[in-house]
Design a protein around this motif. Sequence first.
Motif, short mmCIF file in Angstrom:
data_model
loop_
_atom_site.label_atom_id
_atom_site.label_comp_id
_atom_site.label_asym_id
_atom_site.label_seq_id
_atom_site.Cartn_x
_atom_site.Cartn_y
_atom_site.Cartn_z
N GLN A 10 0.76 -1.25 -0.15
CA GLN A 10 -0.03 -0.02 -0.03
C GLN A 10 0.71 0.95 -0.04
O GLN A 10 1.94 1.24 0.39
N LYS A 11 0.46 2.30 -0.57
CA LYS A 11 1.21 3.71 -0.52
C LYS A 11 -0.21 5.20 0.40
O LYS A 11 -1.03 4.03 0.55
N TYR A 12 1.07 5.54 0.89
CA TYR A 12 -0.10 6.30 2.75
C TYR A 12 1.82 7.48 1.46
O TYR A 12 2.62 7.45 1.65
N VAL A 13 0.51 8.67 2.54
CA VAL A 13 1.68 9.93 3.05
C VAL A 13 1.48 10.14 4.66
O VAL A 13 0.26 10.03 4.81
N LEU A 14 2.85 10.66 4.98
CA LEU A 14 3.21 10.65 5.99
C LEU A 14 2.76 12.17 6.89
O LEU A 14 2.92 13.16 6.08
N ILE A 15 2.12 11.81 8.17
CA ILE A 15 0.90 12.38 8.85
C ILE A 15 2.30 13.61 9.55
O ILE A 15 2.29 14.25 9.72
N SER A 16 2.77 12.81 10.52
CA SER A 16 3.74 13.23 11.45
C SER A 16 4.20 12.03 12.34
O SER A 16 4.48 10.71 11.71
N VAL A 17 5.66 12.14 12.89
CA VAL A 17 6.77 11.31 12.96
C VAL A 17 6.47 11.16 14.75
O VAL A 17 7.67 10.58 15.36
N GLY A 18 5.96 11.81 15.54
CA GLY A 18 5.60 11.74 16.79
C GLY A 18 6.38 12.95 18.21
O GLY A 18 5.92 13.32 16.95
N ARG A 19 6.19 12.76 18.47
CA ARG A 19 6.63 13.89 19.85
C ARG A 19 8.24 13.93 20.35
O ARG A 19 8.79 14.54 20.97
N ASN A 20 9.27 12.53 20.22
CA ASN A 20 10.84 12.51 20.66
C ASN A 20 11.51 13.07 20.04
O ASN A 20 11.17 13.02 18.44
N ASN A 21 12.03 14.36 20.48
CA ASN A 21 12.54 14.93 19.69
C ASN A 21 13.98 14.28 18.56
O ASN A 21 14.48 15.10 17.01
N HIS A 22 14.89 13.65 19.83
CA HIS A 22 15.74 12.96 18.67
C HIS A 22 15.35 12.10 16.92
O HIS A 22 16.16 12.30 16.39
N PHE A 23 13.80 11.24 17.87
CA PHE A 23 13.71 10.67 16.44
C PHE A 23 12.80 11.90 15.53
O PHE A 23 13.42 11.79 14.41
N ILE A 24 12.54 12.79 15.72
CA ILE A 24 11.87 13.96 14.78
C ILE A 24 13.33 14.05 14.15
O ILE A 24 12.79 14.11 12.79
N PRO A 34 6.57 14.80 7.00
CA PRO A 34 5.18 14.94 7.07
C PRO A 34 5.25 15.92 5.20
O PRO A 34 5.64 16.65 4.41
N ASP A 35 4.01 14.89 4.54
CA ASP A 35 3.50 15.12 3.09
C ASP A 35 4.37 14.04 2.46
O ASP A 35 4.14 14.50 0.90
N THR A 36 5.21 13.23 3.06
CA THR A 36 6.38 12.21 1.92
C THR A 36 5.57 11.58 1.61
O THR A 36 4.66 10.34 2.73
N GLU A 37 5.26 10.74 0.46
CA GLU A 37 5.13 9.99 0.23
C GLU A 37 5.52 8.58 0.51
O GLU A 37 6.70 8.55 0.47
N LEU A 38 4.71 7.46 0.75
CA LEU A 38 6.40 6.35 1.13
C LEU A 38 4.96 4.87 0.81
O LEU A 38 3.76 4.54 0.92
N GLU A 67 4.75 5.26 16.38
CA GLU A 67 4.76 6.42 16.77
C GLU A 67 4.07 7.21 15.60
O GLU A 67 4.27 8.98 15.57
N ILE A 68 4.81 6.95 13.89
CA ILE A 68 4.25 7.26 13.09
C ILE A 68 2.49 7.27 12.48
O ILE A 68 2.98 6.18 12.53
N GLU A 69 2.56 8.61 11.91
CA GLU A 69 0.87 8.58 11.83
C GLU A 69 1.02 8.68 10.37
O GLU A 69 1.78 9.42 9.72
N VAL A 70 0.51 8.59 9.38
CA VAL A 70 0.33 8.34 8.15
C VAL A 70 -1.24 7.90 7.60
O VAL A 70 -1.92 7.69 8.41
N LYS A 71 -1.61 8.69 6.65
CA LYS A 71 -2.92 8.20 6.23
C LYS A 71 -2.74 8.12 4.40
O LYS A 71 -1.67 7.61 3.98
N GLU A 72 -3.57 6.68 4.36
CA GLU A 72 -3.38 6.07 2.70
C GLU A 72 -3.43 7.40 1.50
O GLU A 72 -4.49 8.38 1.26
N ASN A 73 -3.04 6.73 0.61
CA ASN A 73 -3.13 7.40 -0.47
C ASN A 73 -3.79 7.82 -1.67
O ASN A 73 -3.42 6.09 -2.02
N ALA A 74 -4.83 8.03 -1.96
CA ALA A 74 -5.65 7.95 -2.86
C ALA A 74 -5.29 7.76 -4.16
O ALA A 74 -4.65 8.67 -4.98
#
Length: 74
Positions: A10-24, A34-38, A67-74
């Motif tokens: 499936q293809k998705y679009v990244l919304i957010s990567v969480g709250r951990n500053n190191h991981f961000i 954000p908005d990266t297609e994957l 921790e990473i939030e994505v949505k389906e890429n239509a």
Amino acid sequence: MRLSKAVEGQKYVLISVGRNNHFIRRAGSMGLVPDTELQIVRNQAKMPILLFARDTLIAVNQKDAAEIEVKENA
């Protein structure tokens, strides 16, 4: 939806990567912003998730993927 629940192929679009500053910062350096297609290449329990983004194959461990939030890429 969380990346850890994403379906292989499936293809998705990244919304957010969480709250951990190191991981961000780490995710940003890999191009995961954000908005990266994957596309999910592999998502098997207890194994790192393999995803294809920005012409690069990236492995993300399950803990970080939860921790990473994505949505389906239509």
